[in-house]
Design an enzyme around this catalytic site. Structure first.
Site, PDB file in Angstrom:
ATOM      1  N   ARG A  18      49.559   2.348  -9.136  1.00 59.98           N
ATOM      2  CA  ARG A  18      49.098   3.286  -8.124  1.00 59.98           C
ATOM      3  C   ARG A  18      48.911   2.521  -6.821  1.00 59.98           C
ATOM      4  O   ARG A  18      48.452   1.380  -6.825  1.00 59.98           O
ATOM      5  CB  ARG A  18      47.782   3.927  -8.541  1.00 59.98           C
ATOM      6  CG  ARG A  18      47.281   4.976  -7.547  1.00 59.98           C
ATOM      7  CD  ARG A  18      45.894   5.473  -7.910  1.00 59.98           C
ATOM      8  NE  ARG A  18      45.400   6.402  -6.897  1.00 59.98           N
ATOM      9  CZ  ARG A  18      44.148   6.833  -6.842  1.00 59.98           C
ATOM     10  NH1 ARG A  18      43.260   6.430  -7.749  1.00 59.98           N
ATOM     11  NH2 ARG A  18      43.775   7.669  -5.889  1.00 59.98           N
ATOM     12  N   HIS A  19      49.253   3.152  -5.708  1.00 59.17           N
ATOM     13  CA  HIS A  19      49.043   2.512  -4.405  1.00 59.17           C
ATOM     14  C   HIS A  19      47.582   2.084  -4.238  1.00 59.17           C
ATOM     15  O   HIS A  19      46.678   2.638  -4.870  1.00 59.17           O
ATOM     16  CB  HIS A  19      49.431   3.465  -3.269  1.00 59.17           C
ATOM     17  CG  HIS A  19      48.562   4.701  -3.220  1.00 59.17           C
ATOM     18  ND1 HIS A  19      47.300   4.702  -2.660  1.00 59.17           N
ATOM     19  CD2 HIS A  19      48.773   5.948  -3.682  1.00 59.17           C
ATOM     20  CE1 HIS A  19      46.774   5.901  -2.767  1.00 59.17           C
ATOM     21  NE2 HIS A  19      47.645   6.685  -3.399  1.00 59.17           N
ATOM     22  N   ARG A  72      51.700   4.582   1.969  1.00 59.74           N
ATOM     23  CA  ARG A  72      50.724   3.837   1.167  1.00 59.74           C
ATOM     24  C   ARG A  72      51.368   3.200  -0.060  1.00 59.74           C
ATOM     25  O   ARG A  72      50.956   2.126  -0.503  1.00 59.74           O
ATOM     26  CB  ARG A  72      49.542   4.730   0.786  1.00 59.74           C
ATOM     27  CG  ARG A  72      49.892   6.021   0.055  1.00 59.74           C
ATOM     28  CD  ARG A  72      48.646   6.917  -0.007  1.00 59.74           C
ATOM     29  NE  ARG A  72      48.818   8.155  -0.740  1.00 59.74           N
ATOM     30  CZ  ARG A  72      49.225   9.300  -0.207  1.00 59.74           C
ATOM     31  NH1 ARG A  72      49.539   9.364   1.073  1.00 59.74           N
ATOM     32  NH2 ARG A  72      49.303  10.401  -0.939  1.00 59.74           N
ATOM     33  N   GLU A  99      53.564  12.052  -3.998  1.00 59.36           N
ATOM     34  CA  GLU A  99      52.349  12.537  -4.642  1.00 59.36           C
ATOM     35  C   GLU A  99      52.363  14.057  -4.781  1.00 59.36           C
ATOM     36  O   GLU A  99      53.052  14.771  -4.037  1.00 59.36           O
ATOM     37  CB  GLU A  99      51.113  12.088  -3.835  1.00 59.36           C
ATOM     38  CG  GLU A  99      49.758  12.575  -4.357  1.00 59.36           C
ATOM     39  CD  GLU A  99      49.445  12.123  -5.782  1.00 59.36           C
ATOM     40  OE1 GLU A  99      50.199  12.474  -6.721  1.00 59.36           O
ATOM     41  OE2 GLU A  99      48.416  11.451  -5.966  1.00 59.36           O
ATOM     42  N   HIS A 162      51.670   7.170  -7.275  1.00 58.63           N
ATOM     43  CA  HIS A 162      50.400   7.815  -6.962  1.00 58.63           C
ATOM     44  C   HIS A 162      49.648   8.213  -8.227  1.00 58.63           C
ATOM     45  O   HIS A 162      50.218   8.238  -9.318  1.00 58.63           O
ATOM     46  CB  HIS A 162      50.660   9.056  -6.108  1.00 58.63           C
ATOM     47  CG  HIS A 162      51.482   8.767  -4.890  1.00 58.63           C
ATOM     48  ND1 HIS A 162      50.924   8.383  -3.701  1.00 58.63           N
ATOM     49  CD2 HIS A 162      52.828   8.779  -4.699  1.00 58.63           C
ATOM     50  CE1 HIS A 162      51.891   8.189  -2.807  1.00 58.63           C
ATOM     51  NE2 HIS A 162      53.052   8.400  -3.387  1.00 58.63           N
TER      52      HIS A 162
END
Length: 202
Positions: A18-19, A72, A99, A162
């Site tokens: 995940r970012h 991101r 996302e 995400h």
């Protein structure tokens, strides 16, 4: 059960990242399709994920690196690759890894949503997997979007995306029931390893 939710077998290891944190994450705001950059902690978490990945693989030549197109996620990927001694920008982008979209709710906190759209918020609490926010998409829709990405992986893959995408992956591989997947915490700075239908945090 629809074909889109039949358990999917991924034959190669998938390392899902995940970012890192953004200011909107910190404030509890719904980001969805909004392109919010990492904050300083988020950049540290990206570097931490690189260290975790280094402990999981013997080398990087056989790894495929793919990321969501959102800023991101791309920044997280580029920090991760830099920390591994790899060319930061030498990775694939897949638009389908964006996302989950929260539509008109984006930019608001859940507290604000519950106050302004109480009935809609309650409906979502009853079925987070299938609920579609105003002008947004459900986790079910997200799972249908990313399933083809997983079906076409050809080798060990590092995927930076995400929280919503990670929850959909958990449901798609049968690790968690769809209704439960929508409520799983997805940690920043850690790696979700998917292998032979089993998942673990590293």
């Amino acid at each position: 059960m629809s074909r889109s939710m039949l358990p999917l077998t991924i034959s190669h290891r998938l390392f899902l990242v995940r970012h890192g944190e953004t200011d909107w994450n910190r404030e509890g705001r719904l980001q969805g399709s909004k392109d919010i950059p990492l904050n300083e902690l988020g950049r540290e978490q990206a570097a931490e994920a690189a260290g975790r990945l280094r402990s999981l693989v013997q080398g990087y030549d056989g790894l495929d690196f793919v990321a969501s197109p959102m800023e991101r996620a791309r920044e997280t990927m580029e920090i991760l690759r830099y920390r591994l001694g790899l060319p930061p920008k030498a990775y694939r982008i897949d638009e389908r890894l964006r996302e989950l979209t929260f539509g008109t709710w984006e930019g608001f906190t859940w507290r604000e949503v519950r106050k302004s759209e109480r009935e809609q918020a309650l409906a979502r609490e009853r079925d987070k997997w299938s609920f579609v926010p105003p002008e947004g998409e459900s986790y079910r829709m997200l799972a249908e979007r990313i399933r083809p990405v997983l079906e076409t992986l050809t080798g060990e893959t590092v995927m930076v995306s995400h929280g919503g995408v990670a929850r959909a992956v958990l449901a798609l591989v049968g690790a968690v029931a769809p209704g439960d997947a929508a409520m799983v915490d997805i940690w920043q700075g850690k790696i979700l390893k998917v292998s032979d239908g089993r998942v673990s945090w590293v």
